[in-house]
Enzyme design. Structure first.
Site, PDB file in Angstrom:
ATOM      1  N   HIS A 115       0.802  -1.228   0.000  1.00 37.09           N
ATOM      2  CA  HIS A 115       0.000   0.000   0.000  1.00 37.09           C
ATOM      3  C   HIS A 115       0.834   1.278   0.000  1.00 37.09           C
ATOM      4  CE1 HIS A 115      -3.594  -2.263   0.118  1.00 37.09           C
ATOM      5  NE2 HIS A 115      -3.687  -2.458   1.423  1.00 37.09           N
ATOM      6  N   HIS A 185      -9.683   2.018   0.679  1.00 35.11           N
ATOM      7  CA  HIS A 185      -9.658   0.853   1.569  1.00 35.11           C
ATOM      8  C   HIS A 185     -10.811   0.919   2.581  1.00 35.11           C
ATOM      9  CE1 HIS A 185      -7.926  -2.547   3.664  1.00 35.11           C
ATOM     10  NE2 HIS A 185      -6.879  -2.547   2.839  1.00 35.11           N
ATOM     11  N   GLU A 322     -11.682  -3.628  -2.802  1.00 29.94           N
ATOM     12  CA  GLU A 322     -10.705  -2.666  -3.305  1.00 29.94           C
ATOM     13  C   GLU A 322     -10.502  -2.884  -4.808  1.00 29.94           C
ATOM     14  OE1 GLU A 322      -7.203  -3.059  -0.511  1.00 29.94           O
ATOM     15  OE2 GLU A 322      -8.651  -4.501   0.303  1.00 29.94           O
TER      16      GLU A 322
END
Length: 357
Positions: A115, A185, A322
Site C-alpha cells: 500500500h 480501503h 478494493e
C-alpha cells in the site's frame, strides 16, 4: 450549497485536518483530509432506518496509530509488490525494474511492500481543491523518489455522493514513467459499523478467475478459474461460509484476501461485486473501470483501536472491496502492468451503489 466542514484535529507536524460531510437525498458521508479517508457513509435500510455502513474512528490519533488503512485512499501503488532475491544473493527485498533502472522499496509487510510503503497516501493530509454539498475533490503531490518511486505524481480524487450511492474518480499524471495503482480501503458492514461480524452477509463477485498467491499473499502469476474452489463467488454466498474451511489459499491469508479477475474490458464501467445484509436489507453493488477487485474479509481487524462510539472492532467486523490493477503486476507478464507513462493520464472510476432488498 457548500459542504459542511469541521476540524478533526492537528497532526504532530502542525497540519490541520478537516472532516467534510456530503449529502444527497437520504445519503450522507464523512470524508477526512487525513488520508482522504471515508469515515462514515449513512444509507437507508429497511423500514427507513439510516445505517452507517463504514468502519471508522472518532479521533485523528486513532487514525494515525492504526495499521488497517480504514477508509483511506491508498497509493502510490495499492496492494503488494513482492520481494526479489538479488542476483548476487542475499536478503530478498521488494523492488521493481522500469526503463532499465531498479527501484528498491520499503518492506512494510514482512519482506514485501504494501500500500505505498512507510508513508503512503493514507498517512498524508490531502489538499481540498473543490467542495460542494455533494462533491469533494482532494489532491496530493507525491514528489520524485517519495518511497523511492520515480517521478512527480499529481493525484486528484473526486468523491461524488448521489441519491443512489458514492462515486470515486481517480486521476493522476506524472512527469516520468512510474507505477500507479490507486484505490480506497473502506471497510463495509451493511448491518451497521458496530453490529459485529459480517460472516452472515453475502458476497457475490462477477469474475470467473482469480490470481492465486503464495503464503505471503504475493501472486504466483497464475490466473486460475474459481470453479470448484471456495473462491467461486459467482453466486452469492455468506462471507463466513468457507473463510475458515482450510482451503490452502484461504488458510494462507486467514480468510479471503485475494484479487479477482473481473469480466469485461479495463476502462469500461461494469459490475464487479454485490453484497447484502439480510438484517438491514441493504444491498451494495460495486462498479469499476479497473481490471481487478480485492475482496478482503477483515481477517486481521483484531488489535484495532475502538471504533466510532466505542465499537470494539474485531476479526471480520468489516469487509473491503478494493478495485485495482492486479497485485505485484510489475513482476508478472500475464498481468496488465500498472505503469503510468510520463504525461499520460491515469483516469478510473469506482461506484458504490446502494439499494434495499
Amino acid at each position: 450549497m457548500t459542504a459542511n466542514v469541521k476540524p478533526f484535529g492537528t497532526t504532530p507536524e502542525g497540519q490541520a485536518v478537516e472532516q467534510y460531510t456530503l449529502r444527497a437525498g437520504a445519503l450522507s458521508c464523512d470524508i477526512l483530509t487525513y488520508g482522504g479517508a471515508l469515515r462514515a457513509l449513512r444509507v437507508p435500510g429497511r423500514g427507513g432506518r439510516i445505517v452507517d455502513v463504514l468502519l471508522g474512528f472518532d479521533t485523528l490519533e486513532d487514525y494515525r496509530k492504526q495499521d488497517k488503512y480504514l477508509g483511506a485512499l491508498v497509493g502510490r501503488v495499492a496492494n503488494r509488490i513482492g520481494a526479489v532475491t538479488p542476483e548476487q544473493g542475499g536478503t530478498p527485498r521488494p523492488c521493481f525494474d522500469l526503463n532499465g533502472h531498479s527501484y528498491t522499496l520499503a518492506a512494510n509487510d514482512g519482506v514485501n511492500h504494501l500500500h505505498g510503503g512507510l508513508r503512503g497516501f493514507d498517512k498524508q493530509v490531502w489538499t481540498v481543491e473543490d467542495a460542494s454539498e455533494s462533491t469533494l475533490t482532494l489532491s496530493l503531490c507525491s514528489p520524485h523518489q517519495e518511497e523511492n518511486y520515480p517521478g512527480n505524481l499529481e493525484v486528484r480524487v473526486t468523491y461524488t455522493l448521489t441519491e443512489a450511492g458514492l462515486e470515486l474518480r481517480y486521476e493522476a499524471v506524472c512527469d516520468q514513467d512510474t507505477l500507479c495503482n490507486l484505490t480506497n480501503h473502506a471497510y463495509f458492514n451493511l448491518a451497521g459499523h458496530g453490529s459485529g461480524p459480517v460472516s452472515e452477509q453475502t458476497i457475490q463477485i462477477f469474475a470467473d478467475a482469480y490470481t492465486p498467491t503464495d503464503t505471503g499473499s504475493i501472486p504466483t502469476g497464475e490466473i486460475a478459474p474459481v470453479a470448484g474452489t471456495p473462491l467461486d463467488l459467482r453466486e452469492a454466498l455468506p462471507i463466513g461460509r468457507y473463510a475458515d474451511d482450510g482451503f490452502p489459499q484461504l488458510a494462507y491469508a486467514g480468510g479471503y484476501d485475494h484479487n479477482w479477475v473481473l469480466r469485461g474490458e479495463t476502462g469500461t464501467l461494469r459490475s464487479a461485486a454485490r453484497a447484502v445484509s439480510k438484517a438491514t436489507g441493504i444491498a451494495l453493488e460495486v462498479q469499476t473501470t479497473l481490471p481487478g477487485i480485492q475482496f478482503y474479509s477483515g481477517n486481521y481487524l483484531d488489535d484495532c483501536p475502538a471504533g466510532k462510539d466505542g465499537a470494539p472492532y474485531a476479526k471480520r467486523w468489516g469487509f473491503c472491496l478494493e478495485t485495482q490493477f492486479f497485485p505485484d503486476s510489475i513482476h508478472h507478464e500475464t498481468f496488465q502492468p500498472c505503469i503510468l507513462r510520463a504525461g499520460e493520464k491515469w483516469d478510473h472510476r469506482t461506484v458504490f451503489q446502494f439499494s434495499i432488498v
